[in-house]
Design a protein around this motif. Structure first.
Motif, mmCIF file in Angstrom:
data_model
loop_
_atom_site.group_PDB
_atom_site.id
_atom_site.type_symbol
_atom_site.label_atom_id
_atom_site.label_comp_id
_atom_site.label_asym_id
_atom_site.label_seq_id
_atom_site.Cartn_x
_atom_site.Cartn_y
_atom_site.Cartn_z
ATOM 1 N N GLY A 154 0.794 -1.219 0.000
ATOM 2 C CA GLY A 154 0.000 0.000 0.000
ATOM 3 C C GLY A 154 0.820 1.260 0.000
ATOM 4 O O GLY A 154 0.293 2.345 0.295
ATOM 5 N N LEU A 155 2.113 1.170 -0.350
ATOM 6 C CA LEU A 155 2.992 2.336 -0.370
ATOM 7 C C LEU A 155 3.123 2.871 -1.798
ATOM 8 O O LEU A 155 3.282 2.087 -2.745
ATOM 9 N N PRO A 156 3.049 4.196 -1.976
ATOM 10 C CA PRO A 156 3.227 4.763 -3.324
ATOM 11 C C PRO A 156 4.630 4.532 -3.842
ATOM 12 O O PRO A 156 5.610 4.636 -3.093
ATOM 13 N N ILE A 157 4.742 4.196 -5.119
ATOM 14 C CA ILE A 157 6.045 3.869 -5.709
ATOM 15 C C ILE A 157 6.172 4.486 -7.096
ATOM 16 O O ILE A 157 5.176 4.758 -7.774
ATOM 17 N N LYS A 158 7.418 4.709 -7.506
ATOM 18 C CA LYS A 158 7.744 5.073 -8.874
ATOM 19 C C LYS A 158 8.686 4.048 -9.503
ATOM 20 O O LYS A 158 8.793 3.944 -10.717
ATOM 21 N N ASN A 159 9.413 3.293 -8.621
ATOM 22 C CA ASN A 159 10.269 2.192 -9.039
ATOM 23 C C ASN A 159 10.004 1.016 -8.116
ATOM 24 O O ASN A 159 9.785 1.187 -6.913
ATOM 25 N N LYS A 160 10.043 -0.176 -8.671
ATOM 26 C CA LYS A 160 9.803 -1.362 -7.860
ATOM 27 C C LYS A 160 10.662 -2.507 -8.369
ATOM 28 O O LYS A 160 10.720 -2.771 -9.580
ATOM 29 N N PHE A 161 11.347 -3.211 -7.415
ATOM 30 C CA PHE A 161 12.208 -4.335 -7.758
ATOM 31 C C PHE A 161 11.554 -5.637 -7.316
ATOM 32 O O PHE A 161 11.010 -5.732 -6.211
ATOM 33 N N TYR A 162 11.600 -6.635 -8.207
ATOM 34 C CA TYR A 162 11.060 -7.949 -7.909
ATOM 35 C C TYR A 162 12.093 -9.008 -8.252
ATOM 36 O O TYR A 162 12.902 -8.837 -9.181
ATOM 37 N N ASN A 163 12.042 -10.101 -7.514
ATOM 38 C CA ASN A 163 12.913 -11.223 -7.795
ATOM 39 C C ASN A 163 12.291 -12.084 -8.884
ATOM 40 O O ASN A 163 11.066 -12.198 -8.980
ATOM 41 N N SER A 164 13.108 -12.667 -9.719
ATOM 42 C CA SER A 164 12.615 -13.556 -10.758
ATOM 43 C C SER A 164 11.851 -14.717 -10.129
ATOM 44 O O SER A 164 12.284 -15.308 -9.143
ATOM 45 N N GLY A 165 10.673 -15.012 -10.680
ATOM 46 C CA GLY A 165 9.837 -16.080 -10.148
ATOM 47 C C GLY A 165 8.785 -15.602 -9.162
ATOM 48 O O GLY A 165 7.878 -16.361 -8.810
#
Length: 298
Positions: free
Chosen positions: A169-180
């Protein structure tokens, strides 16, 4: 039978008020044997057929809401019009009425007004690029006898606000995710009551709402009294899912976020939505602090 009729007539005419009864009897015979049209002609009766009156298909008063800068279409659905009746649109300001259109003819000096007719019965007034000054009462008048009026109140609201949040629920402009992992983005739309426009998700230029080529993509949207919430889920993320993601409310407003899918790099950054650079700086600071403590303990 003839004797009975003779006795009846004799008693009828020779009784009291015989002249009045004779006149009544003769009139009744004449009315029974004379066609109705001939009677009307002889006694001067003019028979007229009542014409059907026009009527509106919707209630006499309606409210509509439009966003600032959009095209507004006001509807006036009338049944029972004849070639002698016209439909006009007027703008009401207090007690003043300004004529905007009659039929398909525009009389307003403002070039943003136009009129249209959509079969079978919809006489429309179009307002291009709605402004705050367009808010107010509009009247659709039909020149019947007596005239009938349909009133529309136009509400013009500001451009809606859109914001993309992460799964926390936090506003973001960049987001990192792990593969899978699963990409989860939430688009919150406010300042627009119960939006009727289509809420769309895009990855680059590709529309995701009905995407079936990749698989694992789902969109869930809830319409609220003051806006909407739309969630995008992408299962089993890979590096090809990196890029710009946009949430848009038709052509009215849009917002974007940049998603990075990494193969095992800086897991701490990916879990907290940070960047690899900030994680390296954090590690360096911790290392320097540890070195300072070791020197001072010695």
């Amino acid at each position: 039978m003839f004797l009975d009729l003779f006795i009846y007539l004799f008693n009828f005419f020779l009784g009291d008020s015989s002249s009045l009864r004779l006149e009544t009897f003769l009139n009744s015979l004449w009315l029974e044997s004379t066609p109705l049209g001939a009677i009307d002609d002889q006694i001067g009766v003019i028979t007229t057929t009542a014409l059907p009156q026009p009527f509106f298909e919707h209630p006499s008063f309606t409210n509509i809401t439009a966003q600032l800068g959009t095209l507004v279409i006001l509807h006036c659905k009338v049944n029972g019009l004849t070639d002698k009746t016209t439909v006009s649109w007027l703008r009401k300001r207090g007690t003043k009425l300004d004529l905007l259109s009659v039929g398909l003819e525009i009389y307003a000096s403002d070039g943003r007004y136009s009129s249209a007719f959509r079969r079978p019965n919809d006489w429309q007034l179009h307002v291009t690029g709605a402004t705050e000054h367009d808010e107010g009462h509009y009247e659709c008048q039909v020149s019947s006898h007596p005239p009938i009026v349909h009133t529309v109140y136009l509400h013009v609201i500001a451009i809606p606000e859109l914001e993309i949040l992460d799964e926390r629920g936090l506003p973001i402009k960049n987001k990192f995710y792990n593969s899978g992992s699963t990409i989860e983005l939430k688009c919150v739309i406010s300042k627009v009551p119960q939006p009727t426009q289509f809420i769309m998700w895009r990855h680059g230029t590709r529309i995701l709402n009905y995407d079936t080529t990749r698989g694992g993509i789902s969109v869930k949207t809830d319409i609220l009294s003051d806006g909407a919430k739309s969630r995008l889920f992408i299962a089993n993320a890979n590096v090809h899912d990196s890029g710009n993601y946009t949430c848009s409310l038709a052509e009215v407003a849009a917002t974007s976020v940049l998603v990075h899918v990494l193969n095992g790099e800086t897991p701490a950054a990916m879990q907290h939505g940070g960047s690899p650079r900030s994680t390296r700086l954090g590690c360096l600071s911790a290392h320097l602090m540890l070195s300072w403590l070791v020197l001072h303990i010695r």
